[in-house]
Design an enzyme around this catalytic site. Structure first.
Site, short mmCIF file in Angstrom:
data_model
loop_
_atom_site.label_atom_id
_atom_site.label_comp_id
_atom_site.label_asym_id
_atom_site.label_seq_id
_atom_site.Cartn_x
_atom_site.Cartn_y
_atom_site.Cartn_z
N GLU A 149 -10.78 4.53 7.23
CA GLU A 149 -9.61 5.17 7.74
C GLU A 149 -10.13 6.18 8.54
O GLU A 149 -9.99 7.31 8.09
CB GLU A 149 -8.58 5.61 6.59
CG GLU A 149 -7.33 5.84 7.51
CD GLU A 149 -6.42 6.44 6.32
OE1 GLU A 149 -6.75 6.55 4.93
OE2 GLU A 149 -5.29 6.91 6.69
N HIS A 171 1.50 5.37 -2.12
CA HIS A 171 1.15 6.31 -2.78
C HIS A 171 2.21 7.34 -3.43
O HIS A 171 2.80 8.01 -2.96
CB HIS A 171 0.29 7.55 -2.13
CG HIS A 171 -1.10 7.00 -1.48
ND1 HIS A 171 -2.23 7.31 -1.95
CD2 HIS A 171 -1.28 6.40 -0.30
CE1 HIS A 171 -3.14 6.71 -1.24
NE2 HIS A 171 -2.35 6.09 -0.13
N GLN A 210 -9.46 9.63 -4.80
CA GLN A 210 -8.93 10.40 -3.22
C GLN A 210 -10.15 11.30 -2.96
O GLN A 210 -10.20 11.37 -1.63
CB GLN A 210 -7.67 11.01 -3.83
CG GLN A 210 -7.43 12.00 -2.63
CD GLN A 210 -6.68 11.31 -1.39
OE1 GLN A 210 -5.48 10.75 -1.58
NE2 GLN A 210 -7.31 11.24 -0.39
N HIS A 269 0.74 -1.09 -0.07
CA HIS A 269 0.03 -0.11 0.17
C HIS A 269 0.83 1.23 0.07
O HIS A 269 1.57 1.48 1.01
CB HIS A 269 -0.86 0.09 1.27
CG HIS A 269 -1.94 1.05 1.23
ND1 HIS A 269 -3.20 0.84 1.22
CD2 HIS A 269 -1.80 2.51 1.24
CE1 HIS A 269 -3.81 1.92 1.08
NE2 HIS A 269 -3.20 3.04 1.12
N HIS A 305 -9.35 1.90 0.49
CA HIS A 305 -9.27 2.55 1.36
C HIS A 305 -10.43 2.51 2.16
O HIS A 305 -11.54 2.86 1.64
CB HIS A 305 -8.85 4.03 1.21
CG HIS A 305 -7.45 4.38 0.73
ND1 HIS A 305 -7.09 4.01 -0.36
CD2 HIS A 305 -6.58 4.95 1.53
CE1 HIS A 305 -5.59 4.44 -0.49
NE2 HIS A 305 -5.47 4.90 0.66
N ASP A 362 2.35 3.28 2.97
CA ASP A 362 1.42 4.28 2.66
C ASP A 362 2.19 5.48 2.24
O ASP A 362 1.79 5.69 0.99
CB ASP A 362 0.75 4.47 3.80
CG ASP A 362 -0.61 4.70 3.64
OD1 ASP A 362 -0.95 5.25 2.46
OD2 ASP A 362 -1.47 5.43 4.62
FE FE2 Z 1 -3.43 5.10 1.71
#
Ligand code: FE2
Length: 426
Positions: A212, A58, A151, A56, A209, A308
């Site tokens: 979270e 970005h 996002q 995971h 996701h 992440d």
């Molecule tokens: Fe993430």
């Protein structure tokens, strides 16, 4: 005749092995192999492992720390706001430059497979174009999977559905989502159903996701699991973060975990990030902000750990070391028994590879010769010390080396004596 022969290595299970490689694959794995080789490496009884896998990440946002400003509140929501301020100024060249630099950091520390989410909410899809080019350019070194990630929400803006499908048409590998960021719980569940149907229709994997947040009523993992079962996507779906599970009622979790197991959904926790992002609305006691790692594993649900972020709007730190991730998981989730520590090592290697459905990964005859030799003797010492990656090997070729540290710890796991034979004492 081998192309590469690694002598005197130690597996994660403690077995002493030699490893012979031909044409980028492991062809022999046994003690005391007798053969010629184009190159020989003496591992010196150090640990050899298949490469680290980051499940995971970005990569479009990495190394953008401070652009245009630093996250003052430390929250997920301010991170999303900062990223939205940066987006209009993004260029393909700038994203690629940051991503490729980050890949070098990953390679140096032995991470040779990465699943990166890529934001598809910018109608220009600049980040998608940039990371598709990065995926191709870095392929000799890293297996890069890309996830189409809305996002700013999948249902908040009318055009996002088309942008997500355009990204998939361009070659993005996996369907993403962010149901807890939709406007309502109902929209969150609706987004999960719609995105799962897209994945089923296209035969793709899913990595959302999911929940979270510290809100115990954020239960989109339940919908994700039910949809996984309904659409027969067993083994192809992962829920990332799952931090609300930390705060959920125990009775509810006692029903949820069997549902996840029976649906074949995997869990991906991101301890470095969520130990800093979550619990921000608490005074004391302050919640840890991690999902229920131990209980998930005990239920038999596949679990991996992700990095992440590295130096982006959500997380200022990081050197892209998956052993740092495992180290934080051991501490924050109290995974401190020997079996649990080993499981955290597996969560950044073999278990993550299974969740990503990586082909020919592992330390066995027939696997690709992708290997890392560490200056440590066991997974326990690897997590304890985050030691040098002495050799990083891709398809039977050494692609990164770090020299042994001269003043080294005694690594037998019980003593802590230090060799004070220092160089350059004048
Ligand atoms: Fe993430």
């Amino acid at each position: 005749m081998f192309d590469l022969l690694i002598r005197n290595a130690r597996t994660a299970d403690g077995d002493a092995v030699d490893i012979g490689c031909v044409d980028g694959r492991i062809v022999a794995l046994a003690a005391n192999l007798q053969a010629e080789a184009g190159r020989e490496i003496d591992a010196g009884a150090c640990l050899v492992t298949p490469p680290f896998v980051d499940s995971h990440f970005h990569m479009d946002a990495t190394l953008s720390f401070g652009q245009p400003r630093i996250n003052a509140s430390g929250t997920l929501l301010e991170g999303i706001q900062i990223w939205s301020e940066l987006k209009p100024d993004l260029t393909v060249a700038a994203i690629k430059e940051r991503a490729l630099e980050c890949c070098k950091w990953a390679i140096a520390r032995g991470t040779l497979a990465i699943r990166s989410h890529v934001d598809i909410c910018d109608p220009r899809l600049l980040a998608v174009d940039a990371l598709l080019e990065v995926r191709e350019e870095i392929a000799p070194y890293i297996d890069l999977q890309l996830v189409a990630f809305p996002q700013d929400g999948y249902l908040r803006t009318a055009d996002v559905d088309q942008q997500l499908k355009r990204a998939l048409d361009k070659g993005v590998d996996v369907v993403g989502g962010i149901p807890h960021f939709e406007r309502t719980m109902a929209d969150g569940a609706k987004s999960v159903r719609a995105l799962m149907e897209i994945a089923a229709a296209r035969g793709l994997m899913v990595d959302m996701h999911c929940d979270e947040t510290d809100d115990p009523l954020s239960r989109h993992i339940e919908t994700l699991s039910a949809e996984c079962h309904r659409l027969r996507l067993h083994g192809r779906v992962a829920g990332s973060h799952l931090t609300s599970m930390h705060s959920m009622d125990n009775y509810y979790v006692s029903k949820l975990l069997p549902l996840m197991r029976d649906s074949g959904v995997a869990a991906i926790a991101n301890p470095l990030i969520n130990i800093t992002l979550q619990g921000r609305h608490d005074t004391y006691p302050k919640r840890r902000g991690l999902t229920r790692i131990r209980e998930i594993i005990e239920m038999g649900i596949p679990l991996a750990l992700g990095h992440d972020c590295v130096m982006d709007p959500w997380y200022s730190f990081g050197s892209y070391d998956m052993l740092e991730v495992a180290h934080m998981a051991v501490h924050a989730a109290q995974m401190t028994s020997m079996a649990e520590i080993r499981k955290m090592f597996d969560a950044v290697t073999v278990d993550a590879a299974k969740i990503l459905n990586l082909q020919d990964y592992g330390l066995h005859v027939g696997a690709r010769a992708d290997l890392v030799i560490l200056q440590a003797q066991s997974p326990f010492d690897a997590i304890r010390l985050r030691p040098n990656r002495l050799f990083v090997i891709r398809r039977g070729q050494v692609i990164a080396e770090t020299p042994r540290t001269q003043a080294h710890l005694n690594l037998d796991g019980t003593r802590h004596s230090v060799d004070f034979t220092l160089k350059n004492q004048g």
